[in-house]
Design a protein around this motif. Structure first.
Motif, PDB file in Angstrom:
ATOM      1  N   MET A   1       0.819  -1.197   0.000  1.00 16.31           N
ATOM      2  CA  MET A   1       0.000   0.000   0.000  1.00 16.31           C
ATOM      3  C   MET A   1       0.866   1.266   0.000  1.00 16.31           C
ATOM      4  O   MET A   1       0.522   2.252  -0.629  1.00 16.31           O
ATOM      5  CB  MET A   1      -0.914  -0.053   1.229  1.00 16.31           C
ATOM      6  N   VAL A   2       1.982   1.169   0.738  1.00 22.01           N
ATOM      7  CA  VAL A   2       2.882   2.311   0.814  1.00 22.01           C
ATOM      8  C   VAL A   2       3.505   2.585  -0.560  1.00 22.01           C
ATOM      9  O   VAL A   2       3.640   3.743  -0.967  1.00 22.01           O
ATOM     10  CB  VAL A   2       3.977   2.066   1.886  1.00 22.01           C
ATOM     11  N   ARG A   3       3.845   1.528  -1.262  1.00 20.08           N
ATOM     12  CA  ARG A   3       4.418   1.700  -2.603  1.00 20.08           C
ATOM     13  C   ARG A   3       3.421   2.371  -3.545  1.00 20.08           C
ATOM     14  O   ARG A   3       3.801   3.216  -4.349  1.00 20.08           O
ATOM     15  CB  ARG A   3       4.822   0.352  -3.191  1.00 20.08           C
ATOM     16  N   LEU A   4       2.159   1.968  -3.464  1.00 22.32           N
ATOM     17  CA  LEU A   4       1.132   2.559  -4.313  1.00 22.32           C
ATOM     18  C   LEU A   4       0.971   4.045  -4.023  1.00 22.32           C
ATOM     19  O   LEU A   4       0.913   4.862  -4.946  1.00 22.32           O
ATOM     20  CB  LEU A   4      -0.198   1.827  -4.121  1.00 22.32           C
ATOM     21  N   LEU A   5       0.909   4.407  -2.746  1.00 16.19           N
ATOM     22  CA  LEU A   5       0.791   5.821  -2.370  1.00 16.19           C
ATOM     23  C   LEU A   5       2.025   6.606  -2.806  1.00 16.19           C
ATOM     24  O   LEU A   5       1.911   7.741  -3.271  1.00 16.19           O
ATOM     25  CB  LEU A   5       0.561   5.955  -0.871  1.00 16.19           C
ATOM     26  N   PHE A   6       3.194   6.018  -2.654  1.00 17.69           N
ATOM     27  CA  PHE A   6       4.426   6.674  -3.082  1.00 17.69           C
ATOM     28  C   PHE A   6       4.418   6.887  -4.602  1.00 17.69           C
ATOM     29  O   PHE A   6       4.772   7.962  -5.097  1.00 17.69           O
ATOM     30  CB  PHE A   6       5.647   5.847  -2.665  1.00 17.69           C
ATOM     31  N   GLY A   7       4.004   5.856  -5.335  1.00 18.88           N
ATOM     32  CA  GLY A   7       3.926   5.960  -6.797  1.00 18.88           C
ATOM     33  C   GLY A   7       2.930   7.019  -7.239  1.00 18.88           C
ATOM     34  O   GLY A   7       3.197   7.795  -8.163  1.00 18.88           O
ATOM     35  N   LEU A   8       1.766   7.061  -6.592  1.00 19.74           N
ATOM     36  CA  LEU A   8       0.771   8.094  -6.913  1.00 19.74           C
ATOM     37  C   LEU A   8       1.299   9.490  -6.578  1.00 19.74           C
ATOM     38  O   LEU A   8       1.058  10.446  -7.324  1.00 19.74           O
ATOM     39  CB  LEU A   8      -0.543   7.825  -6.179  1.00 19.74           C
ATOM     40  N   GLY A   9       2.002   9.602  -5.463  1.00 20.34           N
ATOM     41  CA  GLY A   9       2.585  10.894  -5.088  1.00 20.34           C
ATOM     42  C   GLY A   9       3.591  11.376  -6.114  1.00 20.34           C
ATOM     43  O   GLY A   9       3.604  12.550  -6.494  1.00 20.34           O
ATOM     44  N   VAL A  10       4.430  10.458  -6.579  1.00 17.58           N
ATOM     45  CA  VAL A  10       5.417  10.807  -7.612  1.00 17.58           C
ATOM     46  C   VAL A  10       4.704  11.211  -8.898  1.00 17.58           C
ATOM     47  O   VAL A  10       5.078  12.190  -9.560  1.00 17.58           O
ATOM     48  CB  VAL A  10       6.395   9.635  -7.852  1.00 17.58           C
TER      49      VAL A  10
END
Length: 123
Positions: A1-10
């Motif tokens: 989930m953290v990776r998804l949020l990080f990817g969306l943030g980028v």
């Protein structure tokens, strides 16, 4: 989930920067709606929505006045160039014919045989 949020943030940051750069470098006469400074503020305050609004509303299309593409046979400048080219070709053809006629009228001194050269004696 953290990776998804990080990817969306980028992705949001990249899209916002792309929208800002596009707005800043876009041709002033093609910006629609509000002035460029207001668009930059909207893009910064509303990162995704501001960028989407910029691309949908603010970014104007090219005017169809002078930069319209057309077929060569519809372009008056192209057709005029064809007429000038044809006239120039005709003029060159006439000049070449006149030169050929002048060459035919003048006696040719290069038609002599080797034995007929002036100043040569067969001893």
């Amino acid at each position: 989930m953290v990776r998804l949020l990080f990817g969306l943030g980028v992705a949001v940051v990249v899209f916002t920067i792309f929208s800002l750069v596009d707005c800043a470098l876009f041709e002033k006469t093609r910006i629609r709606g509000v002035p460029r400074a207001v668009w930059i503020i909207v893009i910064l305050l509303l990162p995704v929505i501001g960028g989407v609004l910029w691309f949908i509303i603010g970014r104007g299309r090219r005017s169809s006045g002078g930069a319209r593409s057309m077929a060569p046979d519809d372009d008056p400048e192209f057709l005029g160039q064809l007429g000038r080219d044809a006239a120039q070709e005709e003029r060159i053809r006439r000049l070449e014919q006149e030169l050929a006629d002048l060459d035919d009228d003048k006696p040719d001194s290069t038609d002599r045989r080797d034995g007929d050269k002036p100043g040569r004696t067969d001893a």
